[in-house]
Design an enzyme around this catalytic site. Sequence first.
Site, PDB file in Angstrom:
ATOM      1  N   PRO A  44       0.855  -1.195   0.000  1.00  0.00           N
ATOM      2  CA  PRO A  44       0.000   0.000   0.000  1.00  0.00           C
ATOM      3  C   PRO A  44       0.889   1.243   0.000  1.00  0.00           C
ATOM      4  O   PRO A  44       1.835   1.323   0.785  1.00  0.00           O
ATOM      5  CB  PRO A  44      -0.770  -0.115   1.316  1.00  0.00           C
ATOM      6  CG  PRO A  44       0.098  -0.942   2.218  1.00  0.00           C
ATOM      7  CD  PRO A  44       0.881  -1.867   1.318  1.00  0.00           C
ATOM      8  N   MET A  45       0.619   2.179  -0.885  1.00  0.00           N
ATOM      9  CA  MET A  45       1.383   3.440  -0.883  1.00  0.00           C
ATOM     10  C   MET A  45       0.407   4.586  -1.139  1.00  0.00           C
ATOM     11  O   MET A  45      -0.117   4.738  -2.244  1.00  0.00           O
ATOM     12  CB  MET A  45       2.492   3.412  -1.935  1.00  0.00           C
ATOM     13  CG  MET A  45       3.662   2.519  -1.555  1.00  0.00           C
ATOM     14  SD  MET A  45       4.984   2.574  -2.764  1.00  0.00           S
ATOM     15  CE  MET A  45       4.292   1.610  -4.094  1.00  0.00           C
ATOM     16  N   GLN A 102      -6.877  -1.468   2.952  1.00  0.00           N
ATOM     17  CA  GLN A 102      -6.236  -1.039   4.201  1.00  0.00           C
ATOM     18  C   GLN A 102      -6.941   0.177   4.782  1.00  0.00           C
ATOM     19  O   GLN A 102      -7.210   1.144   4.068  1.00  0.00           O
ATOM     20  CB  GLN A 102      -4.766  -0.699   3.978  1.00  0.00           C
ATOM     21  CG  GLN A 102      -4.066  -0.507   5.330  1.00  0.00           C
ATOM     22  CD  GLN A 102      -2.642  -0.002   5.211  1.00  0.00           C
ATOM     23  OE1 GLN A 102      -2.425   1.122   4.765  1.00  0.00           O
ATOM     24  NE2 GLN A 102      -1.690  -0.810   5.606  1.00  0.00           N
ATOM     25  N   CYS A 132       1.807   3.706   9.837  1.00  0.00           N
ATOM     26  CA  CYS A 132       1.969   5.041   9.252  1.00  0.00           C
ATOM     27  C   CYS A 132       2.636   5.974  10.271  1.00  0.00           C
ATOM     28  O   CYS A 132       2.166   6.113  11.407  1.00  0.00           O
ATOM     29  CB  CYS A 132       0.623   5.612   8.829  1.00  0.00           C
ATOM     30  SG  CYS A 132       0.813   7.269   8.140  1.00  0.00           S
ATOM     31  N   LYS A 171      -0.728  -4.400   9.493  1.00  0.00           N
ATOM     32  CA  LYS A 171       0.604  -4.050   8.979  1.00  0.00           C
ATOM     33  C   LYS A 171       1.277  -3.177  10.026  1.00  0.00           C
ATOM     34  O   LYS A 171       0.749  -2.124  10.403  1.00  0.00           O
ATOM     35  CB  LYS A 171       0.500  -3.312   7.643  1.00  0.00           C
ATOM     36  CG  LYS A 171       1.869  -2.950   7.052  1.00  0.00           C
ATOM     37  CD  LYS A 171       1.754  -2.653   5.559  1.00  0.00           C
ATOM     38  CE  LYS A 171       3.091  -2.290   4.928  1.00  0.00           C
ATOM     39  NZ  LYS A 171       3.447  -0.886   5.087  1.00  0.00           N
ATOM     40  N   ASP A 234      12.712  -2.288   1.212  1.00  0.00           N
ATOM     41  CA  ASP A 234      13.949  -2.172   0.439  1.00  0.00           C
ATOM     42  C   ASP A 234      14.181  -3.234  -0.621  1.00  0.00           C
ATOM     43  O   ASP A 234      15.313  -3.392  -1.077  1.00  0.00           O
ATOM     44  CB  ASP A 234      15.170  -2.124   1.366  1.00  0.00           C
ATOM     45  CG  ASP A 234      15.099  -1.000   2.389  1.00  0.00           C
ATOM     46  OD1 ASP A 234      14.234  -0.111   2.226  1.00  0.00           O
ATOM     47  OD2 ASP A 234      15.883  -1.009   3.345  1.00  0.00           O
ATOM     48  N   GLY A 256       7.151  -2.195  -2.690  1.00  0.00           N
ATOM     49  CA  GLY A 256       6.541  -0.873  -2.741  1.00  0.00           C
ATOM     50  C   GLY A 256       7.223   0.009  -3.765  1.00  0.00           C
ATOM     51  O   GLY A 256       6.891  -0.008  -4.955  1.00  0.00           O
ATOM     52  N   ARG A 257       8.222   0.754  -3.309  1.00  0.00           N
ATOM     53  CA  ARG A 257       8.838   1.757  -4.179  1.00  0.00           C
ATOM     54  C   ARG A 257       9.416   1.177  -5.456  1.00  0.00           C
ATOM     55  O   ARG A 257       9.385   1.824  -6.511  1.00  0.00           O
ATOM     56  CB  ARG A 257       9.893   2.531  -3.384  1.00  0.00           C
ATOM     57  CG  ARG A 257       9.268   3.441  -2.336  1.00  0.00           C
ATOM     58  CD  ARG A 257      10.271   3.952  -1.347  1.00  0.00           C
ATOM     59  NE  ARG A 257      10.805   2.898  -0.509  1.00  0.00           N
ATOM     60  CZ  ARG A 257      11.805   3.048   0.332  1.00  0.00           C
ATOM     61  NH1 ARG A 257      12.389   4.222   0.440  1.00  0.00           N
ATOM     62  NH2 ARG A 257      12.222   2.041   1.078  1.00  0.00           N
TER      63      ARG A 257
END
Length: 374
Positions: A44-45, A102, A132, A171, A234, A256-257
């Site tokens: 989730p982003m 989420q 978060c 999470k 990462d 994610g990223r």
Amino acid sequence: MANAPELSPSPSAAHDVGPGPHPDIRGFTVGGTVRVERPFVLAPMSGVTDSAFRRMCGMASTDTVGLYVTEFISIEGLTRANMKSAARLAFDARVERPLSVQIFGGEVERMASAAQIAEEGGAQIVDINCGCPAPKVVKRGGGAELMRQCDTLARLVERTVNAVKVPVTVKIRSGWGADSINAVQVARMCEEAGAQMICVHGRTRLQLYTGEADWGVVADVAANVRVPVVGSGDVTTAEEAIWRARTPGVAGVMIGRAAIMNPWIFGQIDDLIQGKPQRVVDGAERLRVLRAFAEMAAERIPAHAIPGRLKQVLARMTKGMEFGSLLRERAMRAQTTEEMFDWIERFFVAADAGELETWALGARFEPVQVSVAA
Ligand SMILES: Cc1cc2nc3c(=O)[nH]c(=O)nc-3n(C[C@H](O)[C@H](O)[C@H](O)COP(=O)(O)O)c2cc1C
């Protein structure tokens, strides 16, 4: 998202998993009902993983995303029928399956009601955000603050589990700070309260996105609960994803990223698992996927907002590419989606033809168009 932290590549030699096949990498089941065929989860982003982005990943990776997770959605917004929150529930059931929704907040009853709304909206899993770090979320008792308010978290999970039929998951981060790493205790407590999967981002709240994710904490959690544990933090390449999937006890890996830079990554992981050469992504494919993204985004957001979303994805996707910064500089000044695609198309066509130097010469001297409103 504008200030989304950069993801630094780690030395790939350290994650050499060989050419494959890798038959030991298998899916898992959440709550006995939701099958995650491939153990790689799109993280989730917020501000990034809306339905258009998730579908873009599904398309680029030829339906190999194991589990899709929405951006976090405010329980306050959902239960007050706020338009922005409701819009975040949107998904395409033909692609985004299985789907976890989420939600975030700190109020027990409201969390349970929001979970019911998410379930009615089509969620196959409801995930509670306990990671978060944003002050505006933490101050109101949500996100990572829940890792310091364990009693509230236990009630919140239990009440939410009882409110819905779909599995409830959480999470978390590794803890609040370096001197208060409590992921194992929190995960155990959540499991006891009925959580059916735990995802661990191996950083503390105070770390935000600095330093490295600690996969040791992920392994500790996996060793101490019976429900599936998904690790996050990462992962930059397909090799690294497989390497992390072999963390002892871990059921899955979140990406994610890296998926912003490379929405093809899930497909590349799948290639590697099957022992096939990893798919190479040429300019034509990048253009196809970007166009599809713009079209899918246009289904849900106003036309004037598309260039902004496109710039966000383009900026990450072209990072590190030869003359990528020149493309970004030019495309970022475009006012309309068509102008942007004019730049993007010429760039990718030149890239495939091996003519980027010529393109760059022209691009440097071409005057930037200025759109005049009619
Ligand atoms: C721009 C951005 C937005 C994020 N939003 C959320 C979110 O809404 N919910 C959540 O649980 N984690 C969120 N995260 C954390 C990611 O899900 C993930 O745990 C973290 O980025 C580490 O994984 P990565 O290195 O693969 O990106 C966000 C991360 C980024 C970079």
